[in-house]
Design an enzyme around this catalytic site. Structure first.
Site, PDB file in Angstrom:
ATOM      1  N   ARG A 112     101.551  21.493  27.258  1.00  0.00           N
ATOM      2  CA  ARG A 112     100.264  21.358  26.799  1.00  0.00           C
ATOM      3  C   ARG A 112      99.259  21.395  28.258  1.00  0.00           C
ATOM      4  O   ARG A 112      99.696  21.083  29.216  1.00  0.00           O
ATOM      5  CB  ARG A 112      99.858  20.546  26.186  1.00  0.00           C
ATOM      6  CG  ARG A 112     100.160  19.041  26.471  1.00  0.00           C
ATOM      7  CD  ARG A 112      99.782  18.082  25.717  1.00  0.00           C
ATOM      8  NE  ARG A 112     100.089  16.602  26.204  1.00  0.00           N
ATOM      9  CZ  ARG A 112     100.239  15.519  25.443  1.00  0.00           C
ATOM     10  NH1 ARG A 112      99.800  15.317  24.418  1.00  0.00           N
ATOM     11  NH2 ARG A 112     100.430  14.279  26.179  1.00  0.00           N
ATOM     12  N   ASN A 150      91.880  17.237  23.906  1.00  0.00           N
ATOM     13  CA  ASN A 150      92.668  15.671  23.850  1.00  0.00           C
ATOM     14  C   ASN A 150      92.741  15.384  25.468  1.00  0.00           C
ATOM     15  O   ASN A 150      93.264  16.137  26.217  1.00  0.00           O
ATOM     16  CB  ASN A 150      93.880  15.982  23.157  1.00  0.00           C
ATOM     17  CG  ASN A 150      94.697  14.766  23.102  1.00  0.00           C
ATOM     18  OD1 ASN A 150      94.395  13.974  22.220  1.00  0.00           O
ATOM     19  ND2 ASN A 150      95.697  14.785  23.924  1.00  0.00           N
ATOM     20  N   GLU A 151      92.472  14.158  25.775  1.00  0.00           N
ATOM     21  CA  GLU A 151      92.748  13.569  27.139  1.00  0.00           C
ATOM     22  C   GLU A 151      92.315  14.564  28.312  1.00  0.00           C
ATOM     23  O   GLU A 151      93.281  15.113  28.804  1.00  0.00           O
ATOM     24  CB  GLU A 151      94.095  13.064  27.210  1.00  0.00           C
ATOM     25  CG  GLU A 151      94.390  12.009  26.239  1.00  0.00           C
ATOM     26  CD  GLU A 151      95.714  11.302  26.628  1.00  0.00           C
ATOM     27  OE1 GLU A 151      96.913  11.924  27.266  1.00  0.00           O
ATOM     28  OE2 GLU A 151      95.722  10.012  26.517  1.00  0.00           O
ATOM     29  N   GLU A 314      94.227   5.987  20.651  1.00  0.00           N
ATOM     30  CA  GLU A 314      95.759   5.877  20.544  1.00  0.00           C
ATOM     31  C   GLU A 314      95.941   4.337  21.090  1.00  0.00           C
ATOM     32  O   GLU A 314      95.911   4.246  22.456  1.00  0.00           O
ATOM     33  CB  GLU A 314      96.250   7.035  21.556  1.00  0.00           C
ATOM     34  CG  GLU A 314      95.955   8.319  21.121  1.00  0.00           C
ATOM     35  CD  GLU A 314      96.789   9.523  21.841  1.00  0.00           C
ATOM     36  OE1 GLU A 314      97.447   9.057  22.653  1.00  0.00           O
ATOM     37  OE2 GLU A 314      96.201  10.577  21.819  1.00  0.00           O
ATOM     38  N   TRP A 322     108.844  10.422  26.859  1.00  0.00           N
ATOM     39  CA  TRP A 322     109.011  11.709  26.806  1.00  0.00           C
ATOM     40  C   TRP A 322     110.826  12.077  26.949  1.00  0.00           C
ATOM     41  O   TRP A 322     111.381  11.052  27.360  1.00  0.00           O
ATOM     42  CB  TRP A 322     108.484  12.773  27.833  1.00  0.00           C
ATOM     43  CG  TRP A 322     107.096  12.900  27.338  1.00  0.00           C
ATOM     44  CD1 TRP A 322     106.115  12.082  26.439  1.00  0.00           C
ATOM     45  CD2 TRP A 322     106.123  13.822  28.086  1.00  0.00           C
ATOM     46  NE1 TRP A 322     104.776  12.719  26.672  1.00  0.00           N
ATOM     47  CE2 TRP A 322     104.753  13.615  27.380  1.00  0.00           C
ATOM     48  CE3 TRP A 322     106.204  14.694  29.032  1.00  0.00           C
ATOM     49  CZ2 TRP A 322     103.873  14.281  27.949  1.00  0.00           C
ATOM     50  CZ3 TRP A 322     105.117  15.440  29.476  1.00  0.00           C
ATOM     51  CH2 TRP A 322     103.807  15.361  28.886  1.00  0.00           C
ATOM     52  N   GLU A 364     108.407  14.718  22.586  1.00  0.00           N
ATOM     53  CA  GLU A 364     108.040  13.323  22.468  1.00  0.00           C
ATOM     54  C   GLU A 364     108.955  12.605  21.240  1.00  0.00           C
ATOM     55  O   GLU A 364     108.531  11.847  20.596  1.00  0.00           O
ATOM     56  CB  GLU A 364     106.600  13.052  22.020  1.00  0.00           C
ATOM     57  CG  GLU A 364     105.721  13.390  23.186  1.00  0.00           C
ATOM     58  CD  GLU A 364     104.229  12.915  22.946  1.00  0.00           C
ATOM     59  OE1 GLU A 364     103.757  12.710  22.056  1.00  0.00           O
ATOM     60  OE2 GLU A 364     103.607  13.008  24.229  1.00  0.00           O
TER      61      GLU A 364
HETATM   62  C1  GLA Z   1      98.731  10.660  25.062  1.00  0.00           C
HETATM   63  C2  GLA Z   1      98.106  12.001  24.165  1.00  0.00           C
HETATM   64  C3  GLA Z   1      98.987  12.012  22.979  1.00  0.00           C
HETATM   65  C4  GLA Z   1     100.523  11.628  23.410  1.00  0.00           C
HETATM   66  C5  GLA Z   1     100.838  10.214  24.011  1.00  0.00           C
HETATM   67  C6  GLA Z   1     102.213   9.584  24.172  1.00  0.00           C
HETATM   68  O1  GLA Z   1      98.135   9.633  25.002  1.00  0.00           O
HETATM   69  O2  GLA Z   1      97.119  11.966  23.804  1.00  0.00           O
HETATM   70  O3  GLA Z   1      99.111  13.152  22.575  1.00  0.00           O
HETATM   71  O4  GLA Z   1     101.183  12.637  23.936  1.00  0.00           O
HETATM   72  O5  GLA Z   1     100.057  10.457  25.054  1.00  0.00           O
HETATM   73  O6  GLA Z   1     102.814  10.641  25.291  1.00  0.00           O
END
Ligand code: GLA
Length: 686
Positions: A112, A150-151, A314, A322, A364
């Site tokens: 990703r 996301n992130e 989260e 992983w 994961e």
């Molecule tokens: C991050 C991501 C999640 C997941 C977690 C755990 O925080 O946002 O999608 O991948 O890590 O690895």
């Protein structure tokens, strides 16, 4: 405008991936979420193929059913835009949307975050999917808000695709206007680097050594940050327009991104992803009495500087890992609850666990959620149920309250980014922030971070009795002026080595160190040196220290020269050719004091300053706590809530000096000894 969680309520929930489970499981999953007491779920952030299985064909069936059913069960839904995972059909058709390594090797489909923010084609796809989703879900009564991507900048925070070089060129063109100005700013006369055509300008590229032009390297980070924000803006603009009733956030704090500007400009509030068990693998083994999971309080403190109340999108619930990396030990019984309250103590008014159930396939499979693969009751489900019951009791009471502190550590992005490249100041800041955080933590003195920005005012600074700005190598005239006003008005300000000597381009000033703060500190630098050898590092010795142990003056030594009689020398170096010379000074300035320490701060030196500044623990008058626990205080109108967190696996003893109301137990606790259970938490009304 402050960026806070809307409404004074507490939402607890979980990240859920309906697309990863048979539909027949959903109803039972939602039912059990509600049984635990969850009120909110996040979904959708990696599911682009379900929303747009082929170019321009948008389908919502699966998520319509998943969201409708969640709503029927009384769950609110946060929807992620899926732009962190472009589909294979897209990257195959338009490889130029992919990111590349520094060497120019293109990333490929298969994990990703393999895309770049600059490709107009990718931006167009992102706009279209956001538009389609926003149009479709704007009025869904179950959807309360959006998470953009996301992130942002996780996993990779540098970008070297062709499109990035091009976008960088446009960015510098806008910033500098002319090649002359660019050449000046980057000091290209050095080593004959001058540019005579914009087409020659690139992001840093491979060169004979691993180095680069330092001014270009700083601009690279600024560009990445601006580019990330403009990428997110594309989505936030669409969401604001099409789904005005739903809020917008994004999750995680990563490098090369001014998360403050991002939040101020685009979001309703900021969200963080908190995985305190990373410290079981990333802890620096050579540190004495390490902070371990408690160091996440420092992270949460930074988050609070963005959003006084925030969401933890989260929160770690199970062991992380992983398949091939990041393997962590399992959180001990009680740690999930402890970490939840760590987040809440620091300002989280919304919190979702990662994740409902561990994935049975993919990268994961070992990143464990609340439920195991087998889906039967386990200790994490039980712990979540306890937490939920407790927050059901106190959540509304504490929601909207603000963390309170009398001390702040100043931080800014320019120095963070410049210090990543410049080894003459970056490592000092890491060391000093860690040391100060630790000293304040163990002394039970809550602190904030205050990011120095263009919009920072004297009022922002004056809220604090003491400010610590460890190593601001880069400093603008405006910031120097503001700091002077703060001290003149009665503030106490502490600098470490390498302060004030660079301008915003990263050029060194042709004035005696410490440049713009020399007058404020009443000193100049007689001499200076990098300190490379731990074993022969000179110590600093307090003049008034009596038996107080001398401590190493680490990483860099500025040998100070007081410039006037009012400057008091507090400590001397006791080693090397500058033994006996001033290492730490205090200058009365207006009604305040400016301190300068000519090295990186250790915990011992920070402790020594805390004592001499007379900073008192936040528990003064109502409790005496052992160092193993953290204290945080949140305030709402005239109500004060004290969080006490035991990070150890052993029971610890505190001493209550006042009778207090224990909000979690719903009882009065009398004066005297109080035991706090292993990984235990107390929330008192003060
Ligand atoms: C991050 C991501 C999640 C997941 C977690 C755990 O925080 O946002 O999608 O991948 O890590 O690895």
């Amino acid at each position: 405008m402050e960026k806070t969680i809307p409404g004074e309520k507490f939402d607890l929930g979980v990240c859920y991936y309906p697309e990863q489970w048979p539909e027949a499981m959903w109803a039972d999953d939602y039912r059990r979420m509600r049984e635990i007491g969850f009120t909110i779920v996040r979904m959708g952030e990696f599911a682009w193929n379900f929303f747009e299985p082929e170019e321009g064909v948008f389908t919502f069936d699966l998520f319509d059913r998943a969201i409708d059913l969640a709503h029927e069960h009384g769950l609110q839904v946060i929807l992620g835009t899926p732009t962190a995972t472009p589909p294979a059909w897209m990257t195959y058709k338009y490889p130029e949307i992919l990111n590349a390594t520094f060497e120019g090797v293109q990333y490929q489909h298969g994990l990703r975050r393999h895309y770049n923010y600059s490709s107009p084609i990718y931006r167009d796809y992102c706009a279209k999917i956001t538009e389609a989703m926003a149009t479709h879900y704007a009025n869904h009564p179950g959807v309360v808000g959006w998470q953009i991507d996301n992130e942002l900048n996780c996993e990779v925070n540098v970008f070297y695709a062709e499109a990035d070089h091009k976008a960088f060129r446009t960015w510098v063109q806008e910033k500098y206007g002319s090649l002359d100005a660019l050449n000046q700013a980057w000091g290209t006369v050095f080593w004959n680097q001058s540019y005579s055509d914009w087409e020659q300008v690139h992001l840093p590229r491979p060169a004979p050594t691993k180095s680069a032009n330092p001014h270009q390297a700083l601009d690279e980070k600024r560009f990445i940050s601006d580019n990330t924000i403009s990428f997110a803006r594309l989505q936030s603009d669409i969401l604001r327009q099409l789904a005005p009733a739903q809020w917008i956030t994004t999750n995680g704090m990563f490098g090369h991104l001014d998360s403050h500007a991002l939040t101020d400009e685009l979001l309703d509030f900021f969200s963080y992803d908190s995985y305190p068990n990373f410290t079981t693998i990333w802890n620096d083994a050579d540190r004495r009495d390490p902070l371990m999971d408690r160091s996440y309080s420092n992270q949460l403190t930074k988050i609070r500087s963005i959003s006084p109340t925030f969401c933890v999108m989260e929160q770690q619930s199970g062991p992380g890992g992983w398949v091939n990396t990041m393997g962590q030990s399992a959180p001990k019984p009680g740690q999930m609850r402890l970490w939840t309250y760590q987040s809440v103590a620091h300002g989280a008014d919304m919190l979702l666990y990662f994740r409902w159930r561990t994935a049975t396939f993919g990268t994961e499979i070992y990143w464990h959620g609340i439920n195991d693969y087998h889906n039967r009751p386990n200790r994490r489900v039980a712990e979540a149920t306890t937490i939920s019951r407790e927050l059901g009791k106190i959540g509304e009471l504490i929601a909207g309250s603000r963390f309170t502190a009398e001390v702040a550590i100043l931080h800014d992005y320019d120095n963070e980014w410049d210090g990543e490249f410049d080894i003459w100041h970056g490592p000092l800041t890491k060391e000093s922030e860690y040391s100060w955080g630790k000293a304040l933590q163990f002394s039970h003195i809550p602190y904030n971070y205050l990011y120095v920005q263009e919009k920072t005012t004297l009022g922002d600074l004056s809220r604090y009795k003491v400010l610590i700005y460890p190593h601001p190598a880069i400093m603008s005239e405006e910031t120097a002026e503001l700091l002077k006003q703060y001290v003149a008005g009665g503030g106490k300000l502490i600098f470490g080595a390498r302060s004030g000597y660079k301008d915003q381009r990263g050029h060194c000033r042709m004035t005696p160190f410490p440049g713009l703060v020399a007058e404020l500190c009443g000193i100049t630098m007689e001499d200076f040196t990098l300190v490379l050898n731990e074993a022969t590092t000179p110590h600093m010795r307090w003049i008034d220290g009596g038996d107080e142990a001398s401590t190493p003056a680490r990483l860099f030594n500025d040998i100070l020269h007081p410039e006037n009689d009012n400057v008091q020398t507090l400590a001397l170096f006791d080693g090397d050719y500058y033994a006996g010379k001033p290492a730490l000074t205090r200058n009365p300035y207006g009604s305040g004091e400016a301190y300068y320490f000519g090295a990186a701060f250790s915990r011992e030196i920070a402790d020594g300053l805390i004592r001499r500044l007379g900073l008192a623990p936040a528990t003064t008058g109502w409790a005496e706590l052992p160092p193993e626990v953290e204290v945080a205080i949140r305030v709402k109108q005239d109500r004060r809530f004290a969080f006490i967190l035991n990070y150890t696996g052993k029971p610890v003893k505190a001493n209550l000096l006042q009778e207090l109301e224990d909000l979690l137990e719903g009882e009065q606790v009398s004066v005297g000894e109080l035991e706090i259970a292993p990984y235990g938490v107390k929330v008192f009304a003060l």
